[in-house]
Scaffold this motif. Structure first.
Motif, PDB file in Angstrom:
ATOM      1  N   LYS A   4      12.243   8.436  25.757  1.00 39.69           N
ATOM      2  CA  LYS A   4      13.200   7.350  25.991  1.00 39.69           C
ATOM      3  C   LYS A   4      13.255   6.886  27.448  1.00 39.69           C
ATOM      4  CE  LYS A   4      18.112   6.176  25.562  1.00 39.69           C
ATOM      5  NZ  LYS A   4      17.883   4.853  24.957  1.00 39.69           N
ATOM      6  N   ILE A   5      13.519   7.822  28.368  1.00 41.62           N
ATOM      7  CA  ILE A   5      13.706   7.403  29.762  1.00 41.62           C
ATOM      8  C   ILE A   5      12.394   6.921  30.369  1.00 41.62           C
ATOM      9  CG2 ILE A   5      14.355   8.134  32.088  1.00 41.62           C
ATOM     10  CD1 ILE A   5      16.307  10.116  30.836  1.00 41.62           C
ATOM     11  N   ASN A   6      11.342   7.725  30.226  1.00 43.46           N
ATOM     12  CA  ASN A   6      10.077   7.391  30.863  1.00 43.46           C
ATOM     13  C   ASN A   6       9.530   6.052  30.377  1.00 43.46           C
ATOM     14  OD1 ASN A   6       6.841   7.766  31.065  1.00 43.46           O
ATOM     15  ND2 ASN A   6       7.849   8.950  32.668  1.00 43.46           N
ATOM     16  N   LYS A   7       9.548   5.832  29.075  1.00 43.96           N
ATOM     17  CA  LYS A   7       8.964   4.596  28.544  1.00 43.96           C
ATOM     18  C   LYS A   7       9.840   3.384  28.839  1.00 43.96           C
ATOM     19  CE  LYS A   7       5.687   6.997  27.645  1.00 43.96           C
ATOM     20  NZ  LYS A   7       4.702   7.020  28.752  1.00 43.96           N
ATOM     21  N   ASN A   8      11.155   3.573  28.888  1.00 44.18           N
ATOM     22  CA  ASN A   8      12.022   2.458  29.273  1.00 44.18           C
ATOM     23  C   ASN A   8      11.796   2.061  30.732  1.00 44.18           C
ATOM     24  OD1 ASN A   8      13.221   2.031  26.797  1.00 44.18           O
ATOM     25  ND2 ASN A   8      14.989   3.329  27.212  1.00 44.18           N
ATOM     26  N   ILE A   9      11.528   3.053  31.584  1.00 44.23           N
ATOM     27  CA  ILE A   9      11.211   2.743  32.984  1.00 44.23           C
ATOM     28  C   ILE A   9       9.889   1.994  33.072  1.00 44.23           C
ATOM     29  CG2 ILE A   9      10.499   3.791  35.176  1.00 44.23           C
ATOM     30  CD1 ILE A   9      12.663   5.904  34.737  1.00 44.23           C
ATOM     31  N   VAL A  10       8.885   2.493  32.362  1.00 44.50           N
ATOM     32  CA  VAL A  10       7.561   1.861  32.424  1.00 44.50           C
ATOM     33  C   VAL A  10       7.628   0.422  31.925  1.00 44.50           C
ATOM     34  CG1 VAL A  10       5.233   1.892  31.442  1.00 44.50           C
ATOM     35  CG2 VAL A  10       6.240   4.005  32.315  1.00 44.50           C
ATOM     36  N   VAL A  11       8.325   0.182  30.818  1.00 43.71           N
ATOM     37  CA  VAL A  11       8.368  -1.180  30.274  1.00 43.71           C
ATOM     38  C   VAL A  11       9.143  -2.113  31.204  1.00 43.71           C
ATOM     39  CG1 VAL A  11      10.468  -1.015  28.825  1.00 43.71           C
ATOM     40  CG2 VAL A  11       8.556  -2.442  28.098  1.00 43.71           C
ATOM     41  N   ALA A  12      10.175  -1.584  31.880  1.00 47.21           N
ATOM     42  CA  ALA A  12      10.922  -2.409  32.839  1.00 47.21           C
ATOM     43  C   ALA A  12      10.063  -2.740  34.054  1.00 47.21           C
ATOM     44  CB  ALA A  12      12.195  -1.686  33.269  1.00 47.21           C
ATOM     45  N   LEU A  13       9.246  -1.782  34.497  1.00 49.11           N
ATOM     46  CA  LEU A  13       8.354  -2.055  35.627  1.00 49.11           C
ATOM     47  C   LEU A  13       7.308  -3.098  35.246  1.00 49.11           C
ATOM     48  CD1 LEU A  13       7.865   1.534  37.125  1.00 49.11           C
ATOM     49  CD2 LEU A  13       9.227  -0.345  38.054  1.00 49.11           C
ATOM     50  N   GLN A  14       6.790  -3.013  34.021  1.00 48.60           N
ATOM     51  CA  GLN A  14       5.830  -4.031  33.570  1.00 48.60           C
ATOM     52  C   GLN A  14       6.494  -5.415  33.563  1.00 48.60           C
ATOM     53  OE1 GLN A  14       2.879  -3.229  33.504  1.00 48.60           O
ATOM     54  NE2 GLN A  14       2.602  -1.149  32.762  1.00 48.60           N
ATOM     55  N   LYS A  15       7.738  -5.453  33.115  1.00 47.75           N
ATOM     56  CA  LYS A  15       8.480  -6.724  33.105  1.00 47.75           C
ATOM     57  C   LYS A  15       8.577  -7.300  34.511  1.00 47.75           C
ATOM     58  CE  LYS A  15      13.149  -8.524  32.299  1.00 47.75           C
ATOM     59  NZ  LYS A  15      14.535  -8.168  31.886  1.00 47.75           N
ATOM     60  N   ASN A  16       8.692  -6.420  35.501  1.00 50.32           N
ATOM     61  CA  ASN A  16       8.839  -6.856  36.896  1.00 50.32           C
ATOM     62  C   ASN A  16       7.503  -6.897  37.640  1.00 50.32           C
ATOM     63  OD1 ASN A  16      11.839  -7.206  37.286  1.00 50.32           O
ATOM     64  ND2 ASN A  16      11.809  -5.122  36.465  1.00 50.32           N
ATOM     65  N   LYS A  17       6.413  -6.972  36.858  1.00 48.29           N
ATOM     66  CA  LYS A  17       5.064  -7.160  37.407  1.00 48.29           C
ATOM     67  C   LYS A  17       4.612  -6.007  38.301  1.00 48.29           C
ATOM     68  CE  LYS A  17       5.163 -12.214  37.064  1.00 48.29           C
ATOM     69  NZ  LYS A  17       6.362 -12.228  36.207  1.00 48.29           N
ATOM     70  N   CYS A  18       5.090  -4.812  37.959  1.00 56.55           N
ATOM     71  CA  CYS A  18       4.603  -3.591  38.608  1.00 56.55           C
ATOM     72  C   CYS A  18       3.881  -2.794  37.526  1.00 56.55           C
ATOM     73  CB  CYS A  18       5.775  -2.797  39.188  1.00 56.55           C
ATOM     74  SG  CYS A  18       5.310  -1.174  39.850  1.00 56.55           S
ATOM     75  N   ASN A  19       2.559  -2.761  37.610  1.00 54.90           N
ATOM     76  CA  ASN A  19       1.773  -2.066  36.592  1.00 54.90           C
ATOM     77  C   ASN A  19       2.011  -0.566  36.729  1.00 54.90           C
ATOM     78  OD1 ASN A  19       0.044  -1.597  34.509  1.00 54.90           O
ATOM     79  ND2 ASN A  19      -1.810  -2.288  35.549  1.00 54.90           N
ATOM     80  N   ALA A  20       2.461   0.063  35.652  1.00 56.59           N
ATOM     81  CA  ALA A  20       2.865   1.469  35.719  1.00 56.59           C
ATOM     82  C   ALA A  20       2.355   2.222  34.507  1.00 56.59           C
ATOM     83  CB  ALA A  20       4.388   1.566  35.785  1.00 56.59           C
ATOM     84  N   ILE A  21       2.279   3.541  34.654  1.00 52.75           N
ATOM     85  CA  ILE A  21       1.865   4.409  33.555  1.00 52.75           C
ATOM     86  C   ILE A  21       2.702   5.682  33.616  1.00 52.75           C
ATOM     87  CG2 ILE A  21      -0.027   5.410  34.912  1.00 52.75           C
ATOM     88  CD1 ILE A  21      -1.601   5.651  32.283  1.00 52.75           C
ATOM     89  N   GLY A  22       3.207   6.135  32.462  1.00 51.59           N
ATOM     90  CA  GLY A  22       4.085   7.301  32.408  1.00 51.59           C
ATOM     91  C   GLY A  22       3.314   8.605  32.334  1.00 51.59           C
ATOM     92  N   PHE A  23       3.886   9.639  32.945  1.00 52.90           N
ATOM     93  CA  PHE A  23       3.243  10.949  33.006  1.00 52.90           C
ATOM     94  C   PHE A  23       4.217  12.087  32.747  1.00 52.90           C
ATOM     95  CE2 PHE A  23      -0.083   8.782  35.390  1.00 52.90           C
ATOM     96  CZ  PHE A  23      -1.228   9.523  35.128  1.00 52.90           C
ATOM     97  N   THR A  24       3.745  13.091  32.014  1.00 54.17           N
ATOM     98  CA  THR A  24       4.217  14.457  32.179  1.00 54.17           C
ATOM     99  C   THR A  24       3.123  15.152  32.991  1.00 54.17           C
ATOM    100  OG1 THR A  24       3.072  15.379  30.249  1.00 54.17           O
ATOM    101  CG2 THR A  24       5.263  14.405  29.870  1.00 54.17           C
ATOM    102  N   GLY A  25       3.369  16.370  33.390  1.00 52.75           N
ATOM    103  CA  GLY A  25       2.324  17.109  34.099  1.00 52.75           C
ATOM    104  C   GLY A  25       1.118  17.403  33.232  1.00 52.75           C
ATOM    105  N   ALA A  26       1.296  17.362  31.903  1.00 53.70           N
ATOM    106  CA  ALA A  26       0.170  17.616  31.001  1.00 53.70           C
ATOM    107  C   ALA A  26      -0.796  16.445  30.967  1.00 53.70           C
ATOM    108  CB  ALA A  26       0.695  17.898  29.586  1.00 53.70           C
ATOM    109  N   ASP A  27      -0.306  15.242  31.192  1.00 49.01           N
ATOM    110  CA  ASP A  27      -1.164  14.050  31.130  1.00 49.01           C
ATOM    111  C   ASP A  27      -2.138  14.050  32.303  1.00 49.01           C
ATOM    112  OD1 ASP A  27       0.056  12.572  28.815  1.00 49.01           O
ATOM    113  OD2 ASP A  27       1.828  12.790  30.084  1.00 49.01           O
ATOM    114  N   GLY A  28      -3.418  14.041  31.952  1.00 52.39           N
ATOM    115  CA  GLY A  28      -4.444  14.097  32.993  1.00 52.39           C
ATOM    116  C   GLY A  28      -4.488  15.425  33.711  1.00 52.39           C
TER     117      GLY A  28
END
Length: 258
Positions: free
Chosen positions: A79-103
């Motif tokens: 919920k929190i991470n993806k809502n932040i990412v989608v809001a950043l995309q809306k504001n033209k800041c390309n973003a990608i969400g991470f846990t420490g497991a990702d990558g």
């Protein structure tokens, strides 16, 4: 690469939807490479209550059993991470969400049982920045939630302040790096009820003096320990205060110095 900003947000910036949206609009306009780290403990506690799952805290630290880990994963990484990412995309800041497991970006070990069994809580052992460097060089902003992994298939709840510090330290070995802790207070306060009582500069000597005088409140101790840990590991600048310090040169905040 320009100086890298590692910015951790918590408190009202996460819990209040309008405040979060305002912060993310401003964050999107920050120039240069940046990484955002967020918590979300209050929302996790709220969902646990709705699901009739008990939340146990010891000295401000969450005991993370299997049920609570499921809820934390849903809230932090979902919920929190993806809502932040989608809001950043809306504001033209390309973003990608991470846990420490990702990558395989942040690995940790399950905290050993001493006086207290914290459950599925991780202590960071390694930060791998190669993938993150590639993203930053391509103007993509990583957004980290407070979850790591042990490389054995186990997610672990990990303090968000610690994640921010360890990310900053890893980058500082190769790049000039700045660390910002944004929360609900104007910085380190001499009087918790007086927002104007900001200690604007703290070094290791003044920190000891404040501790000896019992002027550092319990909730601030782990944050300041992370600050000095980062400072002692080549992080260039460390600031503590409200998120306004990122955008408004006239607000007070605390700077941690050698």
């Amino acid at each position: 690469m320009e100086a890298i900003k590692v910015i951790k947000i918590g408190g009202n910036s996460i819990d209040d939807s309008a405040a979060l949206q305002e912060f993310l609009i401003n964050f999107s306009q920050i120039k240069g490479p940046k990484i955002l780290v967020h918590g979300g403990g209050k929302l996790a506690t709220k969902l646990a209550k709705q699901l009739n799952v008990t939340t146990e805290m010891v000295v401000g630290r969450r005991i993370t059993n299997a049920e609570n880990l499921d809820i934390i994963t849903m809230v932090y990484a979902g919920k929190i991470n993806k809502n932040i990412v989608v809001a950043l995309q809306k504001n033209k800041c390309n973003a990608i969400g991470f846990t420490g497991a990702d990558g395989n970006t942040i690995t940790s070990v399950k905290r050993p049982i001493k006086e207290i069994d914290y459950g599925f809580v991780g202590d960071v052992t390694q930060v791998n920045i190669e993938l993150l460097e590639m993203l930053l060089e391509n103007n993509i902003t990583p957004v980290f939630c407070a979850i790591t992994h042990d490389k054995k298939g186990q997610l672990l709840n990990t303090n968000a302040d610690t994640i921010a510090a360890e990310l900053a330290i890893a980058f500082a070995q190769k790049h000039q790096t700045e660390l910002y802790y944004c929360f609900d207070k104007n910085g380190v306060l001499l009087d918790i009820n007086d927002e104007n009582s900001v200690v604007e500069n703290i070094n290791s000597n003044t920190y000891k003096e404040l501790l000896d005088a019992q002027l550092i409140f319990d909730g601030m101790l782990p944050k300041l320990n992370n600050c000095f840990h980062a400072l002692n590991n080549q992080v260039f600048k460390i600031h503590v205060g409200t998120s306004e310090m990122l955008f408004n040169p006239n607000v007070k905040y605390t700077t941690i110095q050698p």
